[in-house]
Design an enzyme around this catalytic site. Structure first.
Site, PDB file in Angstrom:
ATOM      1  N   ASP A 165     -55.701 -76.651   4.670  1.00 37.43           N
ATOM      2  CA  ASP A 165     -55.677 -75.198   4.318  1.00 37.43           C
ATOM      3  C   ASP A 165     -56.895 -74.423   5.067  1.00 37.43           C
ATOM      4  OD1 ASP A 165     -55.139 -72.998   2.923  1.00 37.43           O
ATOM      5  OD2 ASP A 165     -56.358 -73.282   1.156  1.00 37.43           O
ATOM      6  N   ASP A 167     -58.565 -70.892   3.921  1.00 34.97           N
ATOM      7  CA  ASP A 167     -59.666 -70.348   3.015  1.00 34.97           C
ATOM      8  C   ASP A 167     -60.439 -71.489   2.138  1.00 34.97           C
ATOM      9  OD1 ASP A 167     -59.345 -67.524   3.804  1.00 34.97           O
ATOM     10  OD2 ASP A 167     -57.384 -67.853   2.908  1.00 34.97           O
ATOM     11  N   ALA A 306     -55.284 -55.340  -9.278  1.00 40.78           N
ATOM     12  CA  ALA A 306     -56.280 -54.964  -8.413  1.00 40.78           C
ATOM     13  C   ALA A 306     -56.791 -56.055  -7.618  1.00 40.78           C
ATOM     14  CB  ALA A 306     -57.192 -54.441  -9.433  1.00 40.78           C
ATOM     15  N   VAL A 310     -56.321 -55.968  -3.444  1.00 42.63           N
ATOM     16  CA  VAL A 310     -57.187 -56.425  -2.221  1.00 42.63           C
ATOM     17  C   VAL A 310     -57.033 -57.536  -1.347  1.00 42.63           C
ATOM     18  CG1 VAL A 310     -59.579 -57.407  -2.141  1.00 42.63           C
ATOM     19  CG2 VAL A 310     -59.265 -55.598  -4.020  1.00 42.63           C
ATOM     20  N   HIS A 311     -56.125 -58.448  -1.707  1.00 41.97           N
ATOM     21  CA  HIS A 311     -55.889 -59.516  -0.774  1.00 41.97           C
ATOM     22  C   HIS A 311     -54.551 -59.124   0.115  1.00 41.97           C
ATOM     23  CE1 HIS A 311     -54.934 -63.221   0.590  1.00 41.97           C
ATOM     24  NE2 HIS A 311     -53.924 -63.331   0.111  1.00 41.97           N
ATOM     25  N   ASP A 447     -58.311 -76.517  -1.532  1.00 40.81           N
ATOM     26  CA  ASP A 447     -59.438 -75.904  -2.203  1.00 40.81           C
ATOM     27  C   ASP A 447     -58.642 -75.702  -3.858  1.00 40.81           C
ATOM     28  OD1 ASP A 447     -59.910 -72.820  -2.855  1.00 40.81           O
ATOM     29  OD2 ASP A 447     -58.462 -73.341  -1.277  1.00 40.81           O
TER      30      ASP A 447
END
Length: 485
Positions: A165, A167, A306, A310-311, A447
């Site tokens: 992955d 992030d 929200a 943002v993502h 993660d």
């Protein structure tokens, strides 16, 4: 049955003894007592540091030890005198046992004394071991926070394919990222969802949230559950206020979360969870302090909306890339690890939900000092962005070839993965068909326990969890130890 009678005798030696008609032998009696002794000794060795008394069944060890010699001696002599060997006995009408003594009683008593002394020595040894447990625990070496711990044997010589992955796996972020997510989300709540402007005064508290919390959409509580689904004693918050055990029981009836109650819980597991949990708690606390009525489910829906904005809007990605030194952490060991795998002939692939431009910008920054102008994509045999995990593992979405220069997706079908190319979307089924990689020879690093690891493990891949919370810069000195599960 015999063990139960013996234990009752240990605790109440003065009570009348009732012997059933089942024949017992002294050797069997001693054998059972020694077996019970070994159980006590083993229990003493593994008793926890906090234990004050070791319990044998439902009876404390110190109670057994205090009367052992006197009671056990009387017991064995009693059995010998009953005739389980040399003597005979008869039962009177009063219900008492009247032994007929023989000339060999003295010899039998001496043998019983020797056996008693041996058992007593073993009990004393067990007691010494039990008393020394706190000191032994202090000598146990600390776990290495940078170590690798497995719950299943993995033979790396059988692993031919390594997947990653992006992030929080290949890319490491500073604490500034959590603050950024929190600030961007609270501004969206105020500007778009019309929350009170006073919410803009909220500040992210890095000491409050942890990974793995659950939010109760009915009662508005943040919960930390243990392995068995019970609320931990220090793991229930309403807003920023920790609830007592009595308050937990008042709300839920018990500390254990039942199946019906679990349906209204939502897990906060990904790298957004820290900012999300803190913002939820601050919003709830704000409404409580202002004595405003609110629906706990609305708070979650709004905050989650929200956070997702943002993502998905790209605002977060653009902000990070505009100042990578503030948010990204360089790590030369990542490149060394990837290069070593390539040198050993291993296949590598990147599978991430992030868009390519974000991954590309981050990888360029992190490896700019080590790649001498070469593209980081040369390290990977396959690069897949916006994979839409976890649906990637169960859906049948086709792969799309991504044009880096034009920022467009091709319309032609993907039948094979080409070097230095980038692919979007797709699914696990097509991935396996194209690569021909078999499950047991693939290991995937991620993660997120659900989005990254649960799906691959069901497909037969080996999985490795990167849990940054296990690293504690304030941890005590440790010794390297090997752990196997």
């Amino acid at each position: 049955m015999l063990r139960a009678r013996l234990l009752r005798l240990f605790l109440s030696p003065s009570n009348p003894i009732v012997v059933s008609s089942i024949p017992f032998s002294p050797r069997l009696t001693i054998s059972l007592l020694v077996s019970r002794l070994q159980t006590v000794r083993l229990g003493a060795l593994i008793a926890s540091e906090e234990s004050e008394r070791l319990v044998l069944g439902s009876y404390p060890l110190d109670v057994v030890l205090s009367g052992l010699k006197r009671v056990l001696k009387n017991l064995l002599v009693f059995f010998w005198k009953l005739g389980f060997g040399l003597g005979e006995f008869r039962r009177g009408f009063s219900g008492t046992l009247v032994p007929e003594l023989t000339t060999d009683d003295a010899a039998s008593t001496a043998g019983a004394d020797d056996e008693i002394e041996r058992i007593q020595r073993e009990f004393e040894e067990a007691k010494r071991n039990f008393d020394n447990i706190p000191e032994v625990l202090k000598e146990i070496p600390k776990m290495n926070p940078e170590g690798i711990y497995v719950n299943k044997n993995v033979r790396l010589d059988t692993i031919q394919v390594y997947g990653f992955d992006y992030d929080y796996t290949l890319a490491h972020y500073s604490e500034n990222l959590k603050i950024l997510i929190y600030d961007l989300a609270k501004k969206h709540l105020v500007n778009e969802l019309k929350y009170p402007e006073s919410c803009l005064q909220f500040e992210y508290d890095p000491k409050f949230p942890i990974r793995g919390l659950y939010y109760d959409k009915l009662n508005g509580c943040l919960l930390k559950l243990d392995f068995f689904g019970s609320i931990e004693l220090d793991g229930c918050f309403f807003g920023r206020k920790k609830l007592s055990v009595d308050k937990i029981v008042e709300i839920y009836g018990t500390r254990h979360i039942g199946r019906d109650q679990a349906l209204r819980l939502v897990g906060l597991m990904d790298f957004f969870c820290f900012s999300e949990a803190c913002l939820i708690a601050d919003i709830v606390q704000h409404f409580v302090d202002a004595k405003l009525d609110f629906d706990a489910s609305y708070v979650y829906e709004d905050v989650n909306h929200a956070i997702q904005h943002v993502h998905k809007s790209g605002l977060l990605h653009r902000t990070i890339l505009s100042d990578p030194h503030k948010y990204l952490v360089k790590n030369s060991q990542v490149l060394q690890f990837l290069q070593k795998l390539k040198e050993k002939g291993k296949k590598l692939f990147l599978l991430t939900n992030s868009p390519f431009y974000f991954v590309d910008g981050g990888m360029r920054f992190m490896l700019e000092d080590y790649r001498d102008g070469r593209s980081w994509r040369e390290l990977f045999d396959v690069v897949i962005a916006q994979a839409n995990k976890p649906s990637f593992y169960t859906s049948e979405h086709p792969f799309r070839s991504y044009d880096i220069e034009r920022d467009t997706l091709a319309f032609t079908a993907v039948s094979r993965f080409l070097p230095n190319e980038v692919y979007y979307h797709g699914c696990l089924k097509s991935f396996l068909q194209i690569t021909k990689w078999k499950g047991p020879e693939v290991i995937y690093f991620g993660d997120h326990l659900f989005s990254d690891l649960r799906g691959p493990s069901k497909a037969g891949w080996r999985t490795a969890a990167i849990i940054h919370e296990l690293e504690n810069k304030n941890c005590e000195k440790y010794s390297l130890i090997e752990r196997k599960g």
